[in-house]
Design a protein around this motif. Structure first.
Motif, PDB file in Angstrom:
ATOM      1  N   GLN A   1     113.534 -46.312 -91.387  1.00  0.00           N
ATOM      2  CA  GLN A   1     114.735 -47.109 -91.643  1.00  0.00           C
ATOM      3  C   GLN A   1     114.386 -48.557 -91.322  1.00  0.00           C
ATOM      4  O   GLN A   1     113.734 -48.824 -90.319  1.00  0.00           O
ATOM      5  CB  GLN A   1     115.893 -46.684 -90.733  1.00  0.00           C
ATOM      6  N   GLU A   2     114.841 -49.477 -92.139  1.00  0.00           N
ATOM      7  CA  GLU A   2     114.630 -50.892 -91.855  1.00  0.00           C
ATOM      8  C   GLU A   2     115.859 -51.415 -91.120  1.00  0.00           C
ATOM      9  O   GLU A   2     116.988 -51.154 -91.519  1.00  0.00           O
ATOM     10  CB  GLU A   2     114.398 -51.666 -93.148  1.00  0.00           C
ATOM     11  N   ILE A   3     115.619 -52.138 -90.021  1.00  0.00           N
ATOM     12  CA  ILE A   3     116.716 -52.614 -89.179  1.00  0.00           C
ATOM     13  C   ILE A   3     116.569 -54.121 -88.978  1.00  0.00           C
ATOM     14  O   ILE A   3     115.484 -54.606 -88.658  1.00  0.00           O
ATOM     15  CB  ILE A   3     116.716 -51.888 -87.817  1.00  0.00           C
ATOM     16  N   PHE A   4     117.675 -54.839 -89.164  1.00  0.00           N
ATOM     17  CA  PHE A   4     117.690 -56.296 -89.038  1.00  0.00           C
ATOM     18  C   PHE A   4     118.849 -56.723 -88.152  1.00  0.00           C
ATOM     19  O   PHE A   4     119.823 -56.000 -88.001  1.00  0.00           O
ATOM     20  CB  PHE A   4     117.856 -56.946 -90.422  1.00  0.00           C
TER      21      PHE A   4
ATOM     22  N   LEU B   1     124.837 -43.446 -84.644  1.00  0.00           N
ATOM     23  CA  LEU B   1     123.542 -43.151 -84.027  1.00  0.00           C
ATOM     24  C   LEU B   1     122.815 -44.431 -83.657  1.00  0.00           C
ATOM     25  O   LEU B   1     122.324 -44.579 -82.535  1.00  0.00           O
ATOM     26  CB  LEU B   1     122.684 -42.307 -84.980  1.00  0.00           C
ATOM     27  N   VAL B   2     122.764 -45.375 -84.573  1.00  0.00           N
ATOM     28  CA  VAL B   2     122.080 -46.646 -84.306  1.00  0.00           C
ATOM     29  C   VAL B   2     122.792 -47.416 -83.199  1.00  0.00           C
ATOM     30  O   VAL B   2     122.156 -47.968 -82.307  1.00  0.00           O
ATOM     31  CB  VAL B   2     121.957 -47.484 -85.600  1.00  0.00           C
TER      32      VAL B   2
ATOM     33  N   GLN C   1     114.117 -48.575 -78.301  1.00  0.00           N
ATOM     34  CA  GLN C   1     114.780 -47.392 -78.866  1.00  0.00           C
ATOM     35  C   GLN C   1     114.936 -47.545 -80.385  1.00  0.00           C
ATOM     36  O   GLN C   1     114.654 -46.614 -81.143  1.00  0.00           O
ATOM     37  CB  GLN C   1     116.163 -47.189 -78.231  1.00  0.00           C
ATOM     38  N   LEU C   2     115.399 -48.723 -80.815  1.00  0.00           N
ATOM     39  CA  LEU C   2     115.582 -48.942 -82.245  1.00  0.00           C
ATOM     40  C   LEU C   2     114.245 -48.980 -82.991  1.00  0.00           C
ATOM     41  O   LEU C   2     114.140 -48.471 -84.100  1.00  0.00           O
ATOM     42  CB  LEU C   2     116.339 -50.241 -82.506  1.00  0.00           C
ATOM     43  N   LYS C   3     113.241 -49.567 -82.377  1.00  0.00           N
ATOM     44  CA  LYS C   3     111.923 -49.606 -83.017  1.00  0.00           C
ATOM     45  C   LYS C   3     111.387 -48.194 -83.195  1.00  0.00           C
ATOM     46  O   LYS C   3     110.860 -47.852 -84.258  1.00  0.00           O
ATOM     47  CB  LYS C   3     110.949 -50.449 -82.213  1.00  0.00           C
ATOM     48  N   PHE C   4     111.533 -47.363 -82.186  1.00  0.00           N
ATOM     49  CA  PHE C   4     111.083 -45.973 -82.281  1.00  0.00           C
ATOM     50  C   PHE C   4     111.827 -45.255 -83.408  1.00  0.00           C
ATOM     51  O   PHE C   4     111.227 -44.582 -84.243  1.00  0.00           O
ATOM     52  CB  PHE C   4     111.282 -45.253 -80.942  1.00  0.00           C
TER      53      PHE C   4
ATOM     54  N   LEU D   1     114.311 -57.833 -86.802  1.00  0.00           N
ATOM     55  CA  LEU D   1     114.425 -57.301 -85.449  1.00  0.00           C
ATOM     56  C   LEU D   1     113.040 -57.028 -84.879  1.00  0.00           C
ATOM     57  O   LEU D   1     112.805 -57.190 -83.697  1.00  0.00           O
ATOM     58  CB  LEU D   1     115.261 -56.017 -85.462  1.00  0.00           C
ATOM     59  N   PHE D   2     112.120 -56.646 -85.764  1.00  0.00           N
ATOM     60  CA  PHE D   2     110.765 -56.303 -85.336  1.00  0.00           C
ATOM     61  C   PHE D   2     109.752 -57.165 -86.069  1.00  0.00           C
ATOM     62  O   PHE D   2     109.965 -58.340 -86.252  1.00  0.00           O
ATOM     63  CB  PHE D   2     110.488 -54.811 -85.577  1.00  0.00           C
TER      64      PHE D   2
END
Length: 151
Positions: free
Chosen positions: A17-20, A111-112, A7-10, A30-31
């Motif tokens: 958005q960059e997510i860590f 949301l995240v 879900q977060l990758k999508f 994270l990815f």
């Protein structure tokens, strides 16, 4: 990859958005480690923000022209979100009030949180943590560069 990460990758892919992950004061991808650059944030600041988030807050981190949002998932694991350039411009726009920026940060964090946990987000305050530009530049740790970049 579990469903939460998918879900977060999508979300990351479609919104740029960059997510860590942040775990006990250390920052990790994270990815795909080749896709993003870890944000330059000192270990001391990272630990302070981790403690503030563990008190039940979303933390809006401001400094050196960038905005990041840290949100706690549990006491051991947090997510650090580096919004896309469009959102970064909104946060840095002098005509936009700080109250509006803080509300936007809270909505993005909720949301995240919902995407990752598949639960309704708890009611949390948004705290603002300011990095000093000097510290932000001098205390660079875990800095990597994008694959195939000229940097």
């Amino acid at each position: 990859m579990n469903e939460s990460n998918q879900q977060l990758k999508f979300f990351s892919d479609i919104s740029d958005q960059e997510i860590f992950f942040v775990k006990k004061g250390s920052l990790d991808f994270l990815f795909d480690a080749n896709k993003f650059v870890l944000p330059a944030i000192g270990k001391d600041d990272l630990q302070r923000v981790f403690r503030l988030a563990n008190l039940g807050n979303y933390v809006l981190i401001r400094g050196a022209g960038k905005v990041m949002i840290e949100l706690p998932i549990n006491l051991e694991t947090h997510i650090l979100l580096l919004p896309n350039e469009y959102i970064q411009r909104d946060f840095s726009d002098k005509s936009q009030s700080d109250v509006h920026s803080i509300a936007d940060a809270g909505q993005l964090a909720e949301l995240v949180f919902s995407l990752y946990t598949q639960k309704k987000p708890p009611t949390r305050q948004v705290m603002v943590y300011w990095l000093e530009q000097k510290q932000f530049v001098e205390k660079v740790e875990n800095l990597n560069f994008k694959k195939d970049s000229k940097e």
